[in-house]
Design an enzyme around this catalytic site. Sequence first.
Site, PDB file in Angstrom:
ATOM      1  N   ASP A 239      -9.799  -3.065  -5.925  1.00 15.63           N
ATOM      2  CA  ASP A 239      -9.249  -2.480  -4.704  1.00 15.63           C
ATOM      3  C   ASP A 239     -10.132  -1.329  -4.224  1.00 15.63           C
ATOM      4  O   ASP A 239     -10.332  -0.348  -4.945  1.00 15.63           O
ATOM      5  CB  ASP A 239      -7.829  -1.966  -4.968  1.00 15.63           C
ATOM      6  CG  ASP A 239      -7.061  -1.614  -3.707  1.00 15.63           C
ATOM      7  OD1 ASP A 239      -7.647  -0.979  -2.810  1.00 15.63           O
ATOM      8  OD2 ASP A 239      -5.873  -1.954  -3.620  1.00 15.63           O
TER       9      ASP A 239
ATOM     10  N   SER B 220       0.825  -1.208   0.000  1.00 15.58           N
ATOM     11  CA  SER B 220       0.000   0.000   0.000  1.00 15.58           C
ATOM     12  C   SER B 220       0.862   1.262   0.000  1.00 15.58           C
ATOM     13  O   SER B 220       1.667   1.449  -0.919  1.00 15.58           O
ATOM     14  CB  SER B 220      -0.959  -0.047   1.202  1.00 15.58           C
ATOM     15  OG  SER B 220      -1.961   0.936   1.099  1.00 15.58           O
TER      16      SER B 220
ATOM     17  N   HIS C 140      -7.924  -4.938  -1.077  1.00 10.29           N
ATOM     18  CA  HIS C 140      -6.705  -4.196  -0.738  1.00 10.29           C
ATOM     19  C   HIS C 140      -5.862  -5.036   0.210  1.00 10.29           C
ATOM     20  O   HIS C 140      -6.258  -5.312   1.346  1.00 10.29           O
ATOM     21  CB  HIS C 140      -7.080  -2.867  -0.087  1.00 10.29           C
ATOM     22  CG  HIS C 140      -5.896  -1.956   0.121  1.00 10.29           C
ATOM     23  ND1 HIS C 140      -5.314  -1.254  -0.914  1.00 10.29           N
ATOM     24  CD2 HIS C 140      -5.179  -1.648   1.237  1.00 10.29           C
ATOM     25  CE1 HIS C 140      -4.297  -0.538  -0.443  1.00 10.29           C
ATOM     26  NE2 HIS C 140      -4.196  -0.770   0.848  1.00 10.29           N
TER      27      HIS C 140
END
Length: 329
Positions: free
Chosen positions: A271, A146, A299
């Site tokens: 996502d 991320s 995610h």
Amino acid sequence: MQKYNNKILSDFKPIWWMRNRHLQTLFPALFSCQKNLLLNRETIYLPDHDFIEVDWTANKQEDKPLILLLHGLEGSSNSSYIRRTMQKAIDSGFRAVCMHFRGCSGVQNKLRRAYHAGETEDLNFFINYLRQKEKIKSQVFIVGFSLGGNVLLKWLSENNENEFISSAVAVSVPFELENSAQKMNKGFSRLYQWWLLKSLKNNLLKNNRYKDFNLSKEEIVSIKNFWEFDDKITARIHGFKGAKDYYNKSSSRQYLSLIKHNTLIIHSLDDPFMSAACVPHQTELSQSIQLELTSHGGHVGFISWHSLLIPMYWLEARIIKFCLAQIKI
């Protein structure tokens, strides 16, 4: 697994009842953790007299290849995806170290400077520390999740001649930060925004640090979205003109063509932290990048199943499989 140029159609398939993006995102975060993982902490002092803390797996033999892990926004070595990857690394003959971004290790930093999606100086310092102090002779891989993935890709573009790093993996990267800020302020994704903002604001309010920014406690508490936080806090701390300037300069999508390290990017088109529009086009990728896209996965999720009752963490296995394939004999 079908490959065309430097894009890969992934073989990941979720079980039929867990195709939903939010189930994929929430399940691995809420229902799994390597609680028995033994880690050793080390404090690294930085040139500006602040510090970061890193957590090593207990198998710190220098003859084993090393995987350096970068967590996401408000993550740490306690994040379930970090701990699962560390355990998978150990089981596969690697050692691993998680570098905490400033303020994420559970210990308050000395300076008001924090971390953000485009801040690469601390990572660069730690990599040089590994090279000079640890005298590591085995291969070193970096994996970023991320926000940590965005930091990693930007660092790779800035250090494309660095031969100390062998290969890299970036997972669920917010390639366009403005896109992500907008997506997180819509629908169910606002729940993730609320949770992450709560952590960011709580950390800011510790020890009255908000006074450094000429903001009142009430103003901090009233911040409702990432754009507002980044405009009032992140940009002010780190010298940007505002949120848009921060997003424009820190988003990793613009830097992908400069990367020379062998890099795998794993990304799901569903996502919930960003729209599919932020996924880079093939023409934006350097020849060293493989972009592995999945239709489902959420995610930092990518959960499949051995059976109806036993989850299979595809992501961690895929990361280790890639690293194993890069090991030089």
